[in-house]
Design a protein around this motif. Structure first.
Motif, PDB file in Angstrom:
ATOM      1  N   ALA A 131       1.195   6.851  -6.816  1.00 39.88           N
ATOM      2  CA  ALA A 131       0.072   7.718  -7.179  1.00 39.88           C
ATOM      3  C   ALA A 131       0.414   9.182  -6.934  1.00 39.88           C
ATOM      4  CB  ALA A 131      -1.167   7.324  -6.376  1.00 39.88           C
ATOM      5  N   LEU A 132       1.067   9.454  -5.811  1.00 40.09           N
ATOM      6  CA  LEU A 132       1.440  10.828  -5.488  1.00 40.09           C
ATOM      7  C   LEU A 132       2.441  11.375  -6.501  1.00 40.09           C
ATOM      8  CD1 LEU A 132       1.308  13.222  -3.533  1.00 40.09           C
ATOM      9  CD2 LEU A 132       3.115  12.133  -2.185  1.00 40.09           C
ATOM     10  N   GLY A 133       3.451  10.581  -6.831  1.00 39.11           N
ATOM     11  CA  GLY A 133       4.447  11.033  -7.797  1.00 39.11           C
ATOM     12  C   GLY A 133       3.841  11.320  -9.156  1.00 39.11           C
ATOM     13  N   ALA A 134       2.938  10.442  -9.620  1.00 33.07           N
ATOM     14  CA  ALA A 134       2.303  10.649 -10.921  1.00 33.07           C
ATOM     15  C   ALA A 134       1.398  11.876 -10.903  1.00 33.07           C
ATOM     16  CB  ALA A 134       1.500   9.408 -11.308  1.00 33.07           C
ATOM     17  N   TYR A 165      12.222   2.883  -1.290  1.00 32.30           N
ATOM     18  CA  TYR A 165      11.326   2.087  -0.456  1.00 32.30           C
ATOM     19  C   TYR A 165      11.134   0.691  -1.050  1.00 32.30           C
ATOM     20  CZ  TYR A 165       7.029   0.378   1.669  1.00 32.30           C
ATOM     21  OH  TYR A 165       6.110  -0.407   2.303  1.00 32.30           O
ATOM     22  N   GLU A 166      10.959   0.625  -2.369  1.00 29.68           N
ATOM     23  CA  GLU A 166      10.774  -0.678  -3.014  1.00 29.68           C
ATOM     24  C   GLU A 166      12.018  -1.542  -2.862  1.00 29.68           C
ATOM     25  OE1 GLU A 166       7.618  -1.624  -4.876  1.00 29.68           O
ATOM     26  OE2 GLU A 166       7.347  -0.185  -3.241  1.00 29.68           O
ATOM     27  N   LEU A 167      13.185  -0.914  -2.943  1.00 29.28           N
ATOM     28  CA  LEU A 167      14.428  -1.653  -2.785  1.00 29.28           C
ATOM     29  C   LEU A 167      14.552  -2.215  -1.370  1.00 29.28           C
ATOM     30  CD1 LEU A 167      17.081  -2.550  -4.083  1.00 29.28           C
ATOM     31  CD2 LEU A 167      18.087  -0.370  -3.351  1.00 29.28           C
ATOM     32  N   ARG A 168      14.216  -1.409  -0.359  1.00 29.53           N
ATOM     33  CA  ARG A 168      14.273  -1.881   1.028  1.00 29.53           C
ATOM     34  C   ARG A 168      13.260  -3.000   1.251  1.00 29.53           C
ATOM     35  NH1 ARG A 168      14.457   3.678   2.367  1.00 29.53           N
ATOM     36  NH2 ARG A 168      12.281   3.565   3.061  1.00 29.53           N
ATOM     37  N   LEU A 215       0.814  -1.211   0.000  1.00 25.18           N
ATOM     38  CA  LEU A 215       0.000   0.000   0.000  1.00 25.18           C
ATOM     39  C   LEU A 215       0.849   1.263   0.000  1.00 25.18           C
ATOM     40  CD1 LEU A 215      -2.923  -0.919   2.444  1.00 25.18           C
ATOM     41  CD2 LEU A 215      -3.036  -0.580  -0.030  1.00 25.18           C
ATOM     42  N   VAL A 216       1.941   1.266   0.760  1.00 25.44           N
ATOM     43  CA  VAL A 216       2.808   2.451   0.801  1.00 25.44           C
ATOM     44  C   VAL A 216       3.393   2.724  -0.575  1.00 25.44           C
ATOM     45  CG1 VAL A 216       4.919   3.421   1.794  1.00 25.44           C
ATOM     46  CG2 VAL A 216       3.338   2.123   3.238  1.00 25.44           C
ATOM     47  N   GLY A 217       3.839   1.675  -1.252  1.00 26.76           N
ATOM     48  CA  GLY A 217       4.371   1.850  -2.599  1.00 26.76           C
ATOM     49  C   GLY A 217       3.320   2.393  -3.553  1.00 26.76           C
ATOM     50  N   ALA A 218       2.084   1.887  -3.437  1.00 20.73           N
ATOM     51  CA  ALA A 218       1.007   2.356  -4.308  1.00 20.73           C
ATOM     52  C   ALA A 218       0.709   3.832  -4.069  1.00 20.73           C
ATOM     53  CB  ALA A 218      -0.251   1.515  -4.078  1.00 20.73           C
ATOM     54  N   ILE A 219       0.702   4.253  -2.809  1.00 20.42           N
ATOM     55  CA  ILE A 219       0.434   5.663  -2.481  1.00 20.42           C
ATOM     56  C   ILE A 219       1.545   6.553  -3.019  1.00 20.42           C
ATOM     57  CG2 ILE A 219       0.232   7.309  -0.580  1.00 20.42           C
ATOM     58  CD1 ILE A 219      -1.162   5.057   1.006  1.00 20.42           C
ATOM     59  N   LEU A 220       2.797   6.138  -2.853  1.00 25.03           N
ATOM     60  CA  LEU A 220       3.919   6.928  -3.358  1.00 25.03           C
ATOM     61  C   LEU A 220       3.865   7.041  -4.882  1.00 25.03           C
ATOM     62  CD1 LEU A 220       6.859   5.605  -1.117  1.00 25.03           C
ATOM     63  CD2 LEU A 220       5.830   7.892  -1.062  1.00 25.03           C
ATOM     64  N   VAL A 255       9.544  12.343  -4.914  1.00 27.61           N
ATOM     65  CA  VAL A 255       8.651  11.265  -4.484  1.00 27.61           C
ATOM     66  C   VAL A 255       9.001   9.956  -5.188  1.00 27.61           C
ATOM     67  CG1 VAL A 255       6.261  10.437  -4.518  1.00 27.61           C
ATOM     68  CG2 VAL A 255       6.762  12.788  -3.843  1.00 27.61           C
ATOM     69  N   PHE A 256       9.287  10.011  -6.487  1.00 32.89           N
ATOM     70  CA  PHE A 256       9.646   8.792  -7.206  1.00 32.89           C
ATOM     71  C   PHE A 256      10.992   8.233  -6.721  1.00 32.89           C
ATOM     72  CE2 PHE A 256       6.587   9.972 -10.703  1.00 32.89           C
ATOM     73  CZ  PHE A 256       5.831   8.825 -10.591  1.00 32.89           C
TER      74      PHE A 256
END
Length: 577
Positions: A221-224, A260-263, A214-219, A253-254
């Motif tokens: 969406a925010l970046g786009a 975050y995805e890497l961690r 969910l955190v990745g999805a929010i980030l 943000v991206f």
């Protein structure tokens, strides 16, 4: 009725799902709804704005809002199917898409309509990704190719039917609904998808399901959103500093999203997007190719439809019919691409050059034919453009995925489809902004060129030089202000003054009053058409440049796709643009 039996693609001796062909028809119905709704607003947008009001940004948001929501949703749509069952998520998506269509068809304001388009995009992103997984589970390996082959004709016919159907429904004004019917027609289609899907789609969940990021999805969406919003609204808000700050923040943000995805991957959790994908030159290059190409394609489609309707005065149906040659060229390009399949990346690059030559042909056609250009004159260049697009799109996904490992294919497919939709949103935002930004200056320039002829015509019916000066200046100012107006429902002050000056001149020469009005109207229409043509030609040159850039970036792609036996079970179904 058998709804729980499932056939995975891996074991060759697994029993095939009994209702697999009926289920495939349901999946294709979902694809048709998505494909139609991704195309209809490019034809309907001028009529919608004329009814509901709103600015030029409203037209851009009708396309960009849908594809932006689709892009963000596609990153999680497949994972939701893994977690909660593909049948369940398909049905939820179909219900949401139908509800969004109802809200679109009953919208009473531009904001409500754009919000409903966002809902459609998110619901479509839940519905569309489930088809691939269900096909892989339902069909045995020997039938897999036949199942995937069905997508080509369906998408091709939908691309032809979308603009034509939209134009016909608007002009037919069925039950007094006008443009609203282009959305309301989804209600029976959506209901059929839900009911048939309930009975015929296979139930069950994949065993490899993991927790949703969910955190990745929010980030994501925010970046786009931080990049698309200023690109759409910036021109109308006169590009305040905070708009540029938003675009800069998008990059930040991206970056946070990537780290975050890497961690998350290092902790052993499934990331929204596998960071290892970006270490592969072919895949990273494919993302850039997809971003640039689909931005150019959707931006071109939007600007071209606006030019036909607002610039040339075509009816919605005529504008839709005028796009058939482009769609037919695409349909013919797909089998030609299959014949060139052994050439891999080279065939894709040939497609970009053919499409660029078609776009250049459109510029030449507009230059030679002028404001009287007809659909028949545009047809040859449109067929070439569409043919090149078919050559490019047919091998695109397979070639890009050739550089990823088998265990990365799912993540890569979702990411690539999301980038396709993000590119579409950026295309509507950027090229729409460019097109509208060019209009005012080009209409004013065209009015200046037409001024000597208008003066001579006014003088021939006895209009005094001072009155000529006011009218000529008024035509220029009114044309420029109308082309750049933020609210099309409001008559610009310069146009009000022009109407007063024309009435005064006509009253001074009652015997030639009708002639005075006709001269001014003819000159204003000609300068507006010429200005639209000038803006369209520059937009087309930008599209041609984007295609040449696509050609160069494509050198990063692998020379060939994987052999058919390696890719058949995992070939992605491309999301529509």
């Amino acid at each position: 009725m058998e709804t729980t039996g499932e056939a995975r693609s891996a074991p060759a001796d697994s029993p095939a799902f009994r209702w697999r062909w009926a289920a495939l028809a349901v999946i294709l119905l979902g694809e048709i709804m998505d494909m139609l709704d991704s195309l209809v607003t490019t034809v309907a947008a001028p009529t919608i704005r004329g009814d509901l009001g709103g600015s030029a940004a409203t037209i851009q948001w009708l396309a960009a809002g849908y594809t932006l929501a689709m892009a963000v949703g596609l990153l999680t749509g497949g994972s939701l199917g893994d977690l909660y069952g593909r049948k369940r998520m398909f049905l939820i998506g179909a219900v949401g898409f139908t509800a969004g269509s109802l809200l679109c068809g009953t919208a009473v304001s531009p904001g409500m309509l754009v919000g409903a388009r966002l809902l459609q995009g998110l619901a479509g992103a839940m519905m569309i990704p489930q088809g691939l997984g269900m096909i892989r589970r339902m069909f045995p390996p020997e039938e897999m190719t036949k199942a995937f082959t069905a997508f080509g004709p369906v998408m091709g016919l939908s691309s032809v039917a979308g603009p034509v159907l939209a134009g016909w429904l608007i002009d037919a004004d069925l039950f007094g609904t006008g443009w609203r019917m282009i959305f309301l027609i989804n209600l029976p289609l959506g209901l059929a998808a839900v009911l048939l899907g309930f009975f015929f789609l296979p139930s069950g969940r994949d065993g490899h399901a993991s927790r949703l990021d969910l955190v990745g999805a929010i980030l994501a969406a925010l970046g786009a959103g931080l990049i698309v919003y200023p690109l759409v609204q910036g021109r109308e808000l006169d590009w305040p500093a905070w708009m540029f700050a938003m675009m800069a923040a998008s990059g930040v943000v991206f970056t946070v999203f990537g780290r975050y995805e890497l961690r998350r991957q290092r902790r052993g959790s499934d990331p929204l997007v596998r960071p290892s994908l970006f270490t592969k030159r072919g895949f990273s290059g494919g993302l850039v190719v997809g971003l640039v190409f689909f931005a150019g394609m959707i931006g071109f489609s939007l600007a071209y439809s606006l030019y036909l309707q607002i610039g040339l005065g075509y009816s919605p149906f005529k504008a839709g019919m005028s796009q058939i040659p482009w769609s037919l060229g695409t349909v013919f390009g797909f089998p030609a691409a299959m014949a060139l399949q052994k050439h891999g990346r080279t065939a894709l690059q040939i497609g970009t050059l053919v499409m660029a030559s078609g776009v250049a042909g459109l510029v030449l056609t507009l230059q030679l034919a002028g404001t009287g250009v007809s659909p028949w004159q545009l047809t040859p260049a449109l067929v070439v453009t569409g043919f090149g697009m078919g050559l490019l799109m047919a091998p695109f996904f397979e070639i890009v995925l050739a550089s990823v490992d088998e265990n990365e294919t799912g993540s890569a497919s979702g990411t690539l489809s999301a980038i396709q939709q993000l590119g579409a949103a950026l295309g509507a935002a950027v090229l729409g902004t460019v097109f509208f930004g060019l209009l005012g200056g080009h209409v004013a320039t065209a009015a200046d060129k037409d001024a000597p002829a208008m003066r001579a015509s006014l003088a021939s019916v006895g209009v005094a030089p001072a009155a000529q000066d006011r009218i000529v200046a008024g035509v220029r100012a009114c044309g420029r202000d109308r082309a750049t107006a933020k609210d099309q429902a409001k008559n610009p002050a310069s146009c009000v003054r022009l109407e007063t000056d024309v009435r005064t001149a006509a009253a001074a020469h009652p015997q030639s009053a009708g002639r005075v009005v006709a001269i001014v109207q003819s000159s204003a229409i000609h300068s507006a058409k010429t200005g639209f043509g000038g803006a369209m030609k520059i937009t087309l040159w930008i599209v041609a440049g984007m295609l040449l850039l696509t050609f160069l970036i494509a050198f990063l792609l692998p020379p060939r796709a994987r052999p058919a036996e390696e890719t058949a079970p995992s070939t992605p179904t491309p999301a529509t643009a």
